[in-house]
Design a protein around this motif. Structure first.
Motif, PDB file in Angstrom:
ATOM      1  N   ILE A 183       8.979  -8.822  -7.881  1.00  0.00           N
ATOM      2  CA  ILE A 183      10.330  -8.718  -8.440  1.00  0.00           C
ATOM      3  C   ILE A 183      11.251  -9.731  -7.766  1.00  0.00           C
ATOM      4  O   ILE A 183      12.027 -10.437  -8.423  1.00  0.00           O
ATOM      5  N   ILE A 184      11.142  -9.830  -6.442  1.00  0.00           N
ATOM      6  CA  ILE A 184      12.031 -10.719  -5.701  1.00  0.00           C
ATOM      7  C   ILE A 184      11.603 -12.176  -5.847  1.00  0.00           C
ATOM      8  O   ILE A 184      12.448 -13.080  -5.932  1.00  0.00           O
ATOM      9  N   GLN A 185      10.301 -12.448  -5.903  1.00  0.00           N
ATOM     10  CA  GLN A 185       9.868 -13.833  -6.172  1.00  0.00           C
ATOM     11  C   GLN A 185      10.442 -14.303  -7.515  1.00  0.00           C
ATOM     12  O   GLN A 185      10.871 -15.457  -7.642  1.00  0.00           O
ATOM     13  N   ALA A 186      10.446 -13.407  -8.502  1.00  0.00           N
ATOM     14  CA  ALA A 186      10.955 -13.767  -9.823  1.00  0.00           C
ATOM     15  C   ALA A 186      12.463 -13.966  -9.810  1.00  0.00           C
ATOM     16  O   ALA A 186      12.983 -14.944 -10.366  1.00  0.00           O
ATOM     17  N   ALA A 187      13.178 -13.040  -9.186  1.00  0.00           N
ATOM     18  CA  ALA A 187      14.645 -13.066  -9.244  1.00  0.00           C
ATOM     19  C   ALA A 187      15.259 -14.141  -8.356  1.00  0.00           C
ATOM     20  O   ALA A 187      16.375 -14.593  -8.615  1.00  0.00           O
ATOM     21  N   SER A 188      14.560 -14.566  -7.307  1.00  0.00           N
ATOM     22  CA  SER A 188      15.126 -15.513  -6.339  1.00  0.00           C
ATOM     23  C   SER A 188      14.964 -16.968  -6.743  1.00  0.00           C
ATOM     24  O   SER A 188      15.500 -17.861  -6.082  1.00  0.00           O
ATOM     25  N   GLY A 189      14.203 -17.238  -7.810  1.00  0.00           N
ATOM     26  CA  GLY A 189      13.930 -18.606  -8.209  1.00  0.00           C
ATOM     27  C   GLY A 189      12.642 -19.153  -7.635  1.00  0.00           C
ATOM     28  O   GLY A 189      12.196 -20.242  -8.020  1.00  0.00           O
ATOM     29  N   LEU A 190      12.005 -18.415  -6.718  1.00  0.00           N
ATOM     30  CA  LEU A 190      10.782 -18.913  -6.105  1.00  0.00           C
ATOM     31  C   LEU A 190       9.668 -19.090  -7.139  1.00  0.00           C
ATOM     32  O   LEU A 190       8.971 -20.109  -7.147  1.00  0.00           O
ATOM     33  N   ALA A 191       9.489 -18.115  -8.035  1.00  0.00           N
ATOM     34  CA  ALA A 191       8.439 -18.225  -9.052  1.00  0.00           C
ATOM     35  C   ALA A 191       8.698 -19.398  -9.986  1.00  0.00           C
ATOM     36  O   ALA A 191       7.755 -20.054 -10.445  1.00  0.00           O
ATOM     37  N   ASP A 192       9.954 -19.677 -10.254  1.00  0.00           N
ATOM     38  CA  ASP A 192      10.303 -20.823 -11.099  1.00  0.00           C
ATOM     39  C   ASP A 192       9.909 -22.128 -10.420  1.00  0.00           C
ATOM     40  O   ASP A 192       9.318 -23.018 -11.043  1.00  0.00           O
ATOM     41  N   VAL A 193      10.196 -22.234  -9.135  1.00  0.00           N
ATOM     42  CA  VAL A 193       9.866 -23.442  -8.383  1.00  0.00           C
ATOM     43  C   VAL A 193       8.348 -23.631  -8.302  1.00  0.00           C
ATOM     44  O   VAL A 193       7.827 -24.724  -8.519  1.00  0.00           O
ATOM     45  N   VAL A 194       7.626 -22.553  -8.015  1.00  0.00           N
ATOM     46  CA  VAL A 194       6.174 -22.646  -7.849  1.00  0.00           C
ATOM     47  C   VAL A 194       5.495 -23.065  -9.153  1.00  0.00           C
ATOM     48  O   VAL A 194       4.546 -23.852  -9.154  1.00  0.00           O
ATOM     49  N   GLY A 195       5.990 -22.565 -10.272  1.00  0.00           N
ATOM     50  CA  GLY A 195       5.337 -22.844 -11.545  1.00  0.00           C
ATOM     51  C   GLY A 195       5.915 -23.997 -12.332  1.00  0.00           C
ATOM     52  O   GLY A 195       5.495 -24.254 -13.466  1.00  0.00           O
ATOM     53  N   GLU A 196       6.864 -24.700 -11.742  1.00  0.00           N
ATOM     54  CA  GLU A 196       7.574 -25.740 -12.492  1.00  0.00           C
ATOM     55  C   GLU A 196       6.630 -26.791 -13.081  1.00  0.00           C
ATOM     56  O   GLU A 196       6.767 -27.193 -14.239  1.00  0.00           O
ATOM     57  N   ALA A 197       5.640 -27.232 -12.297  1.00  0.00           N
ATOM     58  CA  ALA A 197       4.743 -28.290 -12.781  1.00  0.00           C
ATOM     59  C   ALA A 197       3.928 -27.837 -13.983  1.00  0.00           C
ATOM     60  O   ALA A 197       3.589 -28.640 -14.861  1.00  0.00           O
ATOM     61  N   GLU A 198       3.605 -26.524 -14.046  1.00  0.00           N
ATOM     62  CA  GLU A 198       2.817 -25.993 -15.162  1.00  0.00           C
ATOM     63  C   GLU A 198       3.684 -25.576 -16.339  1.00  0.00           C
ATOM     64  O   GLU A 198       3.180 -25.197 -17.392  1.00  0.00           O
ATOM     65  N   GLY A 199       4.993 -25.585 -16.146  1.00  0.00           N
ATOM     66  CA  GLY A 199       5.895 -25.227 -17.229  1.00  0.00           C
ATOM     67  C   GLY A 199       6.058 -23.745 -17.452  1.00  0.00           C
ATOM     68  O   GLY A 199       6.588 -23.318 -18.486  1.00  0.00           O
TER      69      GLY A 199
END
Length: 403
Positions: free
Chosen positions: A149-165
């Motif tokens: 939940i926190i990885q998603a809400a903090s922007g971390l999941a967005d940063v980690v998956g950015e290259a894969e879209g």
């Protein structure tokens, strides 16, 4: 061995007594470190136990590897805090401790009758440290929160998956463990303040705010300025990827201008130094896409071992990749004795990563195994003045559980 019979604490927190009302990962990660550093930690568990006891692999139900990795140097007191007898146990225990650490949601602690105000009446000198999912002055304060939940809400999941879209989670409980380290720091800061002034206080460490601050250090990017001068994110990190070699993979990380020049010169590609503007960090970063593309292309020319030797000679940061299963055999980790084998009374031989922090004068140490559920219930209750008959009666009523 038990806390009562094991070696004495040698860490800098020797003499500090901690009431651990945490569960799962975040809180136990913090309190285990307090214990490693010398504090006496009493872990409160419901009679059914911390839910992480059954999470993942185990030899004996209730003693999962994850639980054992988070709960050494603690005593387990299994008690039903919803019962009046259980509340009395806590009322007697709170005046004996220096710190109460909890990740029970504040509303839940208040319903139990042990919010910060009630605890302060029982022990005015006790630090009350609470980890929350979301800061209690915000609209999400009552929501449940877990690592993803926190990885998603903090922007971390967005940063980690950015290259894969698409958003992706880090496959480690980083939100829990980073917040656990922040909770540890907060407890130590509050204890230092109490040492200096005699004043205790309540400390709140919210997961979302902690991870947001963690991610935003480099990833605010152009949004660090108002109005923004560019996009959010840290472009260079987007291009840092494992590089293929002739026979495997390597992490090549020339960092300074001197590193980049030394690497490409030794690699036989000095012509790229001017072409890619490697001497000027501003121009190099502006051209970072082509720089990392060239690095990955050049990496294919030699084996991993050859690159490691070259990088060591040139003092360029680089490393091979270690598989999780090979960590105990990593030459550096093996040399510093990072992993040790310990005999657990019910689980047999177990592998434990030692406390990583080194104190010159007050070394951290492992004094006791991760406890069985309720292993120390009778012991702790006896120290609080409960007689054998009272303890037996509470066990009969299932208010407490003993190992």
């Amino acid at each position: 061995m038990s806390a009562a019979t094991g070696p004495e604490a040698t860490g800098p927190l020797k003499g500090i007594r901690v009431l651990d009302m945490t569960a799962v990962v975040l809180g136990p990660f913090c309190t285990q470190t307090l214990g490693d550093w010398g504090a006496e930690v009493i872990k409160i568990e419901p009679p059914t136990g911390d839910i992480v006891r059954a999470s993942g692999l185990f030899r004996t139900r209730g003693m999962a590897a994850v639980f054992m990795g988070l709960n050494r140097n603690k005593r387990s007191l299994a008690v039903d805090l919803k019962s009046e007898e259980g509340k009395e146990v806590l009322r007697r225990l709170i005046p004996t401790v220096d710190v109460l650490v909890t990740n029970v949601r504040p509303a839940g602690m208040r319903r139990l009758g042990f919010g910060p105000e009630e605890c302060r009446k029982l022990n005015p000198k006790m630090v009350f440290a609470v980890a929350t999912g979301f800061g209690q002055d915000g609209p999400h304060r009552a929501r449940p929160a877990f690592d993803e939940i926190i990885q998603a809400a903090s922007g971390l999941a967005d940063v980690v998956g950015e290259a894969e879209g698409e958003p992706r989670f880090v496959p480690s409980l980083v939100a829990d463990k980073i917040t656990g380290m922040a909770l540890l720091s907060a407890v130590l800061g509050a204890l230092l303040h109490r040492e200096r002034t005699g004043e205790a206080q309540t400390v709140e460490v919210p997961m979302l705010e902690t991870l947001t601050a963690f991610v935003s250090v480099e990833h605010l990017g152009g949004m660090a300025f108002d109005p923004p001068i560019g996009e959010p994110g840290y472009k260079r990190l987007r291009h840092r990827k494992p590089a293929r070699t002739k026979d495997g993979w390597i992490t090549l990380l020339p960092y300074s201008s001197a590193n980049w020049v030394a690497f490409f010169t030794a690699a036989g590609h000095a012509d790229l130094i001017e072409e890619l503007h490697l001497r000027d960090p501003v121009q190099r970063n502006a051209n970072i896409d082509k720089v990392y593309e060239a690095l990955r292309r050049v990496a294919l020319e030699r084996t991993t071992a050859e690159w490691l030797q070259l990088c060591e000679e040139q003092d360029v940061p680089a490393t091979a990749f270690t598989k999780i299963g090979d960590l105990p055999k990593h030459p550096h980790l093996e040399a510093v004795q990072m992993f040790g084998l310990h005999e657990h009374p019910t689980e047999g031989r177990v592998r434990i990563a030692r406390p990583p922090t080194r104190f010159e004068k007050t070394p951290a140490n492992i004094r006791s195994h991760a406890p069985r559920l309720g292993e120390h219930t009778a012991e702790v209750l006896g120290e609080l003045g409960f007689g054998e008959a009272e303890i037996a009666a509470m066990a009969e009523k299932r208010v407490i559980r003993t190992a």
